[in-house]
Design a protein around this motif. Structure first.
Motif, PDB file in Angstrom:
ATOM      1  N   GLU A 347     -13.422 -17.128  -4.587  1.00 48.33           N
ATOM      2  CA  GLU A 347     -12.447 -17.909  -5.356  1.00 48.33           C
ATOM      3  C   GLU A 347     -11.124 -17.133  -5.342  1.00 48.33           C
ATOM      4  OE1 GLU A 347     -14.657 -20.563  -8.390  1.00 48.33           O
ATOM      5  OE2 GLU A 347     -15.522 -18.562  -8.599  1.00 48.33           O
ATOM      6  N   ASP A 348     -10.333 -17.260  -6.409  1.00 45.56           N
ATOM      7  CA  ASP A 348      -9.006 -16.614  -6.387  1.00 45.56           C
ATOM      8  C   ASP A 348      -9.111 -15.094  -6.334  1.00 45.56           C
ATOM      9  OD1 ASP A 348      -7.822 -19.005  -6.476  1.00 45.56           O
ATOM     10  OD2 ASP A 348      -7.424 -18.991  -8.640  1.00 45.56           O
ATOM     11  N   TYR A 349      -8.251 -14.486  -5.583  1.00 43.52           N
ATOM     12  CA  TYR A 349      -8.240 -13.020  -5.491  1.00 43.52           C
ATOM     13  C   TYR A 349      -6.805 -12.556  -5.264  1.00 43.52           C
ATOM     14  CZ  TYR A 349      -8.124 -14.401  -0.609  1.00 43.52           C
ATOM     15  OH  TYR A 349      -7.771 -14.989   0.568  1.00 43.52           O
ATOM     16  N   ALA A 350      -6.586 -11.262  -5.512  1.00 46.21           N
ATOM     17  CA  ALA A 350      -5.243 -10.685  -5.353  1.00 46.21           C
ATOM     18  C   ALA A 350      -5.019 -10.279  -3.901  1.00 46.21           C
ATOM     19  CB  ALA A 350      -5.112  -9.474  -6.261  1.00 46.21           C
ATOM     20  N   LYS A 351      -3.764 -10.225  -3.509  1.00 44.45           N
ATOM     21  CA  LYS A 351      -3.372  -9.661  -2.215  1.00 44.45           C
ATOM     22  C   LYS A 351      -2.370  -8.557  -2.474  1.00 44.45           C
ATOM     23  CE  LYS A 351      -3.725 -13.681   0.858  1.00 44.45           C
ATOM     24  NZ  LYS A 351      -2.971 -14.566   1.748  1.00 44.45           N
ATOM     25  N   GLY A 352      -2.209  -7.655  -1.530  1.00 38.10           N
ATOM     26  CA  GLY A 352      -1.158  -6.651  -1.635  1.00 38.10           C
ATOM     27  C   GLY A 352      -1.610  -5.349  -2.278  1.00 38.10           C
ATOM     28  N   ASP A 353      -2.911  -5.209  -2.590  1.00 37.65           N
ATOM     29  CA  ASP A 353      -3.383  -3.945  -3.171  1.00 37.65           C
ATOM     30  C   ASP A 353      -3.471  -2.860  -2.091  1.00 37.65           C
ATOM     31  OD1 ASP A 353      -3.703  -4.663  -5.883  1.00 37.65           O
ATOM     32  OD2 ASP A 353      -5.474  -5.844  -5.339  1.00 37.65           O
ATOM     33  N   VAL A 354      -3.057  -1.666  -2.454  1.00 38.70           N
ATOM     34  CA  VAL A 354      -3.003  -0.561  -1.478  1.00 38.70           C
ATOM     35  C   VAL A 354      -4.413  -0.044  -1.186  1.00 38.70           C
ATOM     36  CG1 VAL A 354      -2.119   1.775  -1.044  1.00 38.70           C
ATOM     37  CG2 VAL A 354      -0.681   0.080  -2.206  1.00 38.70           C
ATOM     38  N   ASN A 374       2.581  -3.209   4.389  1.00 39.42           N
ATOM     39  CA  ASN A 374       3.663  -3.801   3.587  1.00 39.42           C
ATOM     40  C   ASN A 374       5.029  -3.203   3.997  1.00 39.42           C
ATOM     41  OD1 ASN A 374       3.847  -1.312   2.380  1.00 39.42           O
ATOM     42  ND2 ASN A 374       2.983  -1.953   0.400  1.00 39.42           N
ATOM     43  N   ASP A 375       6.074  -3.592   3.276  1.00 37.72           N
ATOM     44  CA  ASP A 375       7.424  -3.150   3.658  1.00 37.72           C
ATOM     45  C   ASP A 375       7.566  -1.630   3.629  1.00 37.72           C
ATOM     46  OD1 ASP A 375       8.056  -5.738   4.043  1.00 37.72           O
ATOM     47  OD2 ASP A 375       9.025  -6.019   2.081  1.00 37.72           O
ATOM     48  N   GLN A 376       6.746  -0.982   2.787  1.00 38.46           N
ATOM     49  CA  GLN A 376       6.783   0.502   2.745  1.00 38.46           C
ATOM     50  C   GLN A 376       5.805   1.112   3.747  1.00 38.46           C
ATOM     51  OE1 GLN A 376       6.130  -0.994  -0.770  1.00 38.46           O
ATOM     52  NE2 GLN A 376       8.288  -1.471  -0.458  1.00 38.46           N
ATOM     53  N   LYS A 377       5.272   0.276   4.646  1.00 38.55           N
ATOM     54  CA  LYS A 377       4.318   0.729   5.663  1.00 38.55           C
ATOM     55  C   LYS A 377       3.004   1.251   5.070  1.00 38.55           C
ATOM     56  CE  LYS A 377       6.919   0.132   9.439  1.00 38.55           C
ATOM     57  NZ  LYS A 377       7.098  -1.314   9.305  1.00 38.55           N
ATOM     58  N   GLN A 378       2.674   0.752   3.874  1.00 41.61           N
ATOM     59  CA  GLN A 378       1.367   1.086   3.302  1.00 41.61           C
ATOM     60  C   GLN A 378       0.376   0.021   3.741  1.00 41.61           C
ATOM     61  OE1 GLN A 378       3.088   0.746  -0.668  1.00 41.61           O
ATOM     62  NE2 GLN A 378       2.140   2.710  -1.197  1.00 41.61           N
ATOM     63  N   GLN A 411     -11.192   2.683  -0.596  1.00 41.43           N
ATOM     64  CA  GLN A 411     -10.829   2.321  -1.973  1.00 41.43           C
ATOM     65  C   GLN A 411      -9.666   1.346  -2.046  1.00 41.43           C
ATOM     66  OE1 GLN A 411     -12.526   3.235  -4.570  1.00 41.43           O
ATOM     67  NE2 GLN A 411     -13.781   4.778  -3.522  1.00 41.43           N
ATOM     68  N   TRP A 412      -9.748   0.418  -2.985  1.00 39.58           N
ATOM     69  CA  TRP A 412      -8.574  -0.270  -3.542  1.00 39.58           C
ATOM     70  C   TRP A 412      -9.011  -0.884  -4.849  1.00 39.58           C
ATOM     71  CZ3 TRP A 412     -11.141  -2.704   0.583  1.00 39.58           C
ATOM     72  CH2 TRP A 412     -11.605  -3.987   0.358  1.00 39.58           C
ATOM     73  N   LYS A 413      -8.069  -1.387  -5.602  1.00 40.80           N
ATOM     74  CA  LYS A 413      -8.352  -1.970  -6.906  1.00 40.80           C
ATOM     75  C   LYS A 413      -9.247  -3.205  -6.705  1.00 40.80           C
ATOM     76  CE  LYS A 413      -5.484  -3.919 -10.596  1.00 40.80           C
ATOM     77  NZ  LYS A 413      -5.467  -5.324 -10.226  1.00 40.80           N
ATOM     78  N   ASP A 414     -10.371  -3.265  -7.419  1.00 37.94           N
ATOM     79  CA  ASP A 414     -11.232  -4.456  -7.381  1.00 37.94           C
ATOM     80  C   ASP A 414     -11.927  -4.714  -6.046  1.00 37.94           C
ATOM     81  OD1 ASP A 414     -10.796  -5.068  -9.998  1.00 37.94           O
ATOM     82  OD2 ASP A 414      -9.203  -6.526  -9.600  1.00 37.94           O
ATOM     83  N   LYS A 415     -12.210  -3.667  -5.299  1.00 37.47           N
ATOM     84  CA  LYS A 415     -13.015  -3.827  -4.076  1.00 37.47           C
ATOM     85  C   LYS A 415     -14.444  -4.213  -4.464  1.00 37.47           C
ATOM     86  CE  LYS A 415     -15.184  -0.192  -2.697  1.00 37.47           C
ATOM     87  NZ  LYS A 415     -15.427   1.213  -2.291  1.00 37.47           N
ATOM     88  N   TYR A 416     -15.061  -5.075  -3.672  1.00 37.99           N
ATOM     89  CA  TYR A 416     -16.477  -5.426  -3.918  1.00 37.99           C
ATOM     90  C   TYR A 416     -17.207  -5.511  -2.597  1.00 37.99           C
ATOM     91  CZ  TYR A 416     -20.587  -8.367  -4.692  1.00 37.99           C
ATOM     92  OH  TYR A 416     -21.865  -8.859  -4.686  1.00 37.99           O
ATOM     93  N   PHE A 417     -18.462  -5.076  -2.577  1.00 37.07           N
ATOM     94  CA  PHE A 417     -19.304  -5.315  -1.397  1.00 37.07           C
ATOM     95  C   PHE A 417     -20.764  -5.422  -1.834  1.00 37.07           C
ATOM     96  CE2 PHE A 417     -21.318  -1.130  -0.740  1.00 37.07           C
ATOM     97  CZ  PHE A 417     -20.485  -0.281  -1.450  1.00 37.07           C
ATOM     98  N   ARG A 418     -21.551  -6.089  -0.997  1.00 39.19           N
ATOM     99  CA  ARG A 418     -22.994  -6.205  -1.270  1.00 39.19           C
ATOM    100  C   ARG A 418     -23.700  -4.951  -0.770  1.00 39.19           C
ATOM    101  NH1 ARG A 418     -25.673 -11.990   0.179  1.00 39.19           N
ATOM    102  NH2 ARG A 418     -27.526 -10.675   0.000  1.00 39.19           N
ATOM    103  N   ARG A 419     -24.544  -4.378  -1.627  1.00 33.48           N
ATOM    104  CA  ARG A 419     -25.259  -3.155  -1.246  1.00 33.48           C
ATOM    105  C   ARG A 419     -26.628  -3.453  -0.653  1.00 33.48           C
ATOM    106  NH1 ARG A 419     -22.461   0.971  -4.506  1.00 33.48           N
ATOM    107  NH2 ARG A 419     -20.777  -0.294  -5.331  1.00 33.48           N
TER     108      ARG A 419
END
Ligand code: AMP
Ligand code: GLY
Length: 435
Positions: A347-354, A374-378, A411-419
């Motif tokens: 469903e809805d999710y954020a974009k642009g997290d480093v 991104n514009d700062q090359k991150q 790592q990033w904010k709110d990463k999820y994966f199935r284990r």
């Protein structure tokens, strides 16, 4: 040496780009539009994958010798037909079927009729149009439950409803046919028998006459562990599949792959490209659930790394319609991939997290899906499925331990994966294929 254009921007395309770039036959690799991962192995070009005139012009300007199409949309929209009908482009080797062949994926009704015509095992079904809602309701009433309803056209993986009750089935019918929940994709609905079994997918590269079997894979479609929650594009994959060896795969080849290739030929449908056959293993017997006119994502992230042979050779032979000369060697080890997604997906999710710590992973292949600089090359997230981590091992446990460790590291904010990718397969042995 060849200049190659790869079309697409997902994890599948990063895996293909990574493999193509290893070939001594590849001179320059371009990816349209690509992602931050493909930019590390080739040159991304900012052209929309459905802008055929712009892609065609790029091919001429850059002396492209071979085009490979990753996703289904440009195929269903006729990218191959565009290249074939332009005299300046028709010399380019092109891997991906034309509009007609892509109907195997683009229309469930077309693919069901194809299977019926060529005696290919699949669930019994009937198709109804939006002028036949009452007949469809009558059909459902006399059918056993659960019952499966499929919007005819492309519906981003959301067009299949498995109804457990008559009420649910009638609601799904109204949603698709009357309320046009899937737009034109729902002008027809295929209603079919529910198949009980375990799913896996077989992959074939064909030139329309000859074919090469690629490694098989199982994917994990639901967002939650133990196959719970919403459907996604795919959360992980495993290859080889322990219950799909030996006798079972011989049945797949004899009853499904060969009749499919022969059927395309008999129907006068030239087909150069991949066929992805979604299968249900019902007590050791294979049934086709669906065809796709491309490779799967994330299945590609396990099957392509398992191919030891030169992929560019295979693609060239397919383009030249000489796949009978092809030889393929595979890595017998198990590959697993785990998809790291943005929190909230599908469903809805954020974009642009480093995104950080990719460089701290070891002994895995990291393929980018929805990433960009991104514009700062991150490196930042730029989609629901963000990164896939492929591990190899002598067993599923060994491979998945590597994938999971890599998935934990990044790592990033709110990463999820199935284990739990692959864990269901530990209950099977090769002997299960012999039933
Ligand atoms: P499709 O888009 O056709 O791959 O369908 C999506 C998912 O629905 C499949 O991966 C299966 O899990 C399920 N499915 C589709 N058709 C059937 C069927 N006839 N019986 C049982 N499950 C099905
Ligand atoms: N992973 C399923 C697909 O690519 O359709």
């Amino acid at each position: 040496m060849m200049n190659i254009l790869l079309i697409g921007s997902g994890g599948r395309e990063h895996a293909l780009a990574w493999k193509i770039k290893q070939s001594p036959r590849c001179q320059t690799l371009f990816i349209a539009p690509g992602n931050a991962g493909t930019a590390e192995v080739g040159q991304n070009i900012n052209i929309d994958m459905n802008d055929f005139p712009a892609l065609g012009k790029f091919c001429i300007d850059n002396k492209i010798d071979l085009v490979l199409v990753g996703p289904e949309a440009p195929l269903v929209n006729g990218i191959r037909d565009y290249f074939e009908t332009d005299a300046a482009l028709d010399h380019i080797l092109f891997v991906g079927p034309g509009k007609k062949g892509a109907q195997l994926e683009g229309s469930k009704d077309f693919s069901k009729q194809f299977m019926e015509r060529h005696g290919i095992p699949t669930a019994a079904s009937e198709t109804f149009t939006d002028r036949e809602i009452e007949a469809a309701k009558a059909y459902i009433k006399h059918h056993s439950l659960p019952i499966v309803l499929k919007a005819d056209g492309l519906a981003a993986g959301k067009g299949v409803i498995i109804a457990e009750s008559l009420k649910e089935a009638e609601k799904a019918l109204d949603d698709i046919l009357a309320d046009k929940k899937f737009g034109d994709a729902g002008a027809k609905v295929v209603i079919e028998q529910f198949l009980r079994g375990i799913e896996m997918s077989s992959f074939v590269l064909t030139d329309g006459k000859n074919y090469v079997m690629l490694p098989e894979a199982k994917d994990y479609k639901r967002i939650g562990e133990k196959d719970t929650g919403l459907n996604t594009g795919g959360m992980g994959a495993v290859s080889p599949v322990p219950f799909a060896q030996g006798e079972f795969m011989r049945k797949v080849e004899q009853r499904i792959v060969i009749p499919t290739i022969n059927g395309l030929e008999k129907d006068n449908i030239p087909y150069v490209g991949f066929v992805f056959i979604g299968l249900m293993n019902v007590d050791g017997e294979p049934y086709v659930i669906e065809y796709n006119a491309r490779l799967g994502d994330p299945e590609t992230e396990v099957i392509i790394p398992r191919i030891a042979s030169d992929l560019v050779d295979l693609l060239e032979l397919a383009g030249q319609k000489k796949l009978n000369e092809a030889k393929i060697t595979l890595n017998p080890q198990t590959a697993t991939t785990v998809v790291l997604v943005a929190g909230g997906y599908p469903e809805d999710y954020a974009k642009g997290d480093v995104i950080t710590a990719i460089e701290q992973t070891s002994d895995v292949l990291v393929f980018h899906a929805g990433t960009k600089l991104n514009d700062q090359k991150q490196l930042v997230t730029n989609g629901g499925r963000v990164i896939t981590v492929t591990g190899f091992g002598d067993s599923i446990e060994a491979a998945i331990a590597k994938s999971n460790k890599g998935a934990q590291t990044i790592q990033w904010k709110d990463k999820y994966f199935r284990r739990d990718v692959g864990l269901d397969l530990l209950a099977y042995t090769k002997a299960d294929s012999l039933k």
